[in-house]
Design an enzyme around this catalytic site. Structure first.
Site, short mmCIF file in Angstrom:
data_model
loop_
_atom_site.label_atom_id
_atom_site.label_comp_id
_atom_site.label_asym_id
_atom_site.label_seq_id
_atom_site.Cartn_x
_atom_site.Cartn_y
_atom_site.Cartn_z
N LYS A 48 67.37 8.29 21.46
CA LYS A 48 68.33 9.23 20.87
C LYS A 48 69.34 8.59 19.91
CE LYS A 48 67.22 12.59 21.67
NZ LYS A 48 65.92 13.06 21.06
N THR A 106 59.27 1.67 19.45
CA THR A 106 59.53 1.35 20.85
C THR A 106 60.98 1.62 21.19
OG1 THR A 106 59.31 -0.33 22.57
CG2 THR A 106 60.17 -1.09 20.47
N HIS A 107 61.23 1.87 22.49
CA HIS A 107 62.60 1.94 23.00
C HIS A 107 62.86 0.80 23.99
CE1 HIS A 107 63.45 5.68 21.10
NE2 HIS A 107 62.74 6.44 21.89
N SER A 137 73.39 13.21 23.47
CA SER A 137 72.09 13.52 22.90
C SER A 137 70.96 13.31 23.92
CB SER A 137 71.85 12.66 21.66
OG SER A 137 70.62 13.00 21.05
N MET A 231 64.71 17.83 7.65
CA MET A 231 63.88 17.36 8.78
C MET A 231 63.80 18.39 9.90
SD MET A 231 64.53 13.25 9.16
CE MET A 231 63.67 13.22 10.74
P1 A3P Z 1 71.50 14.97 18.42
O1 A3P Z 1 70.90 15.29 19.75
O2 A3P Z 1 72.88 14.42 18.56
O3 A3P Z 1 71.44 16.09 17.45
P2 A3P Z 1 65.80 10.04 18.36
O4 A3P Z 1 64.97 10.28 17.17
O5 A3P Z 1 66.12 8.60 18.59
O6 A3P Z 1 65.25 10.74 19.55
O7 A3P Z 1 67.24 10.66 18.06
C1 A3P Z 1 67.43 12.04 17.98
C2 A3P Z 1 68.84 12.30 17.50
O8 A3P Z 1 68.90 12.00 16.10
C3 A3P Z 1 69.23 13.77 17.63
O9 A3P Z 1 70.66 13.76 17.79
C4 A3P Z 1 68.80 14.30 16.28
O10 A3P Z 1 69.39 15.52 15.91
C5 A3P Z 1 69.27 13.15 15.39
N1 A3P Z 1 68.62 13.17 14.06
C6 A3P Z 1 67.31 13.23 13.77
N2 A3P Z 1 67.12 13.27 12.45
C7 A3P Z 1 68.35 13.26 11.88
C8 A3P Z 1 68.83 13.31 10.53
N3 A3P Z 1 67.99 13.41 9.50
N4 A3P Z 1 70.16 13.28 10.31
C9 A3P Z 1 71.02 13.19 11.35
N5 A3P Z 1 70.64 13.14 12.65
C10 A3P Z 1 69.31 13.17 12.91
#
Ligand code: A3P
Length: 292
Positions: A48, A106-107, A137, A231
């Site tokens: 996240k 990877t995480h 998140s 996105m």
């Molecule tokens: P939120 O839950 O705060 O909205 P991951 O890809 O590591 O799972 O992270 C997901 C988080 O990144 C989510 O946060 C998501 O909305 C945010 N995210 C994904 N694409 C994004 C973008 N283009 N700009 C800003 N935040 C983005």
């Protein structure tokens, strides 16, 4: 009997003290023995922190800003998620089947990264996000992702997270571990907050790190197509094609902002987090901005 999404939630286990999905733990020896190749690029993060965002940025850069090519498949197919074992999705197999050059995700915390990545000196891009937004998140993600354990109440989740007993282990160990590794290995360490505030500048950093040289127009295009709203509406990056995610509970592209934690943290939780943070971040030069 109607099956609730909760019934599908997966169990967890541990590898060297780090909580991971049980299916990942069962595959652990194979994951540890994964053979990286010198031209692999690895995108790494605590869950996240902005992984999918970075994946889209990297893919657009590698495809010279070509939207059609970047939209060839959903994110997790374009870039295998190494330790995710949710048959029929077996990240490891997806990675092994993929022709080079590969981009992998990877995480894993730094100490659990398969050693071949270090041996082959692979380029790694790490993205970190401030702890408070990261908790919020992740909480919403565990509510909506049927492949992950139910998060329980926000209060419980908050404590489990700070204690480092959540999935993928301690946030502190993760961000600090990768921060130290960047002094030794080719790691570009980025921050969610920086990408949010200065997308173009940060995208240029990624471009240079990948040894690409794109002109101004292409860069503008990448900034646009990797913005939150674009996105969010792109089925190849918003995970709406994933059956594991119940997006009516909480959308994958949820808010995408800095400082949403203020809508969730109580005053007491904020104080508790600040105190914990001071203590556990005492031994690092790493610092985060928690508001825009
Ligand atoms: P939120 O839950 O705060 O909205 P991951 O890809 O590591 O799972 O992270 C997901 C988080 O990144 C989510 O946060 C998501 O909305 C945010 N995210 C994904 N694409 C994004 C973008 N283009 N700009 C800003 N935040 C983005």
């Amino acid at each position: 009997i109607k099956q609730t999404s909760k019934d599908l939630h997966e169990e967890v286990s541990q590898v060297r003290g780090v909580v991971l999905q049980k299916s990942t733990c069962e595959y652990w020896n194979k994951i540890w023995d994964f053979q990286a190749k010198p031209d692999d690029v690895l995108i790494s993060s605590y869950p996240k922190a902005g992984t999918t965002w970075l994946q889209e940025i990297v893919d657009m850069i590698q495809n010279d800003g070509d939207i059609e090519k970047t939209r060839r498949a959903p994110t997790d197919i374009r870039m295998p998620f190494l330790e995710r074992i949710n048959p029929p999705y077996v990240g490891l197999d997806k990675a092994n089947e993929m022709p080079s050059p590969r981009v992998l995700k990877t995480h894993l915390p730094v100490q659990l990264l398969p050693p071949s990545f270090w041996k082959e000196n692979c380029k790694i891009i790490y993205v970190a996000r401030n702890i408070k937004d990261n908790i919020v998140s992740f909480f919403h993600f565990q509510r909506m992702n049927k492949g992950l354990p139910d998060p329980g109440s926000w209060e419980e989740y908050f404590e489990t997270f700070l204690e480092g007993k959540g999935l993928w282990g301690s946030w502190y160990d993760h961000v600090k571990g990768w921060w130290e590794a960047k002094d030794i290995y080719p790691i570009l360490y980025l921050f969610y907050e920086d990408i949010k505030k200065h997308p173009r500048r940060e995208i240029e950093k990624v471009m240079e790190f990948l040894g690409k040289n794109l002109d101004e127009k292409v860069l503008d295009k990448i900034v646009y197509y990797t913005s939150f709203n674009v996105m969010k509406n792109n089925p190849m990056s918003n995970y709406t094609l994933s059956s594991l995610m119940n997006q009516s509970v909480s959308p994958f592209m949820r808010k995408g902002v800095i400082g949403d934690w203020k809508n969730y943290f109580t005053v007491a939780q904020n104080e508790r987090c600040n105190e914990d943070y001071r203590e556990k971040m005492d031994d690092t030069t790493l610092s985060f901005s928690m508001e825009y």
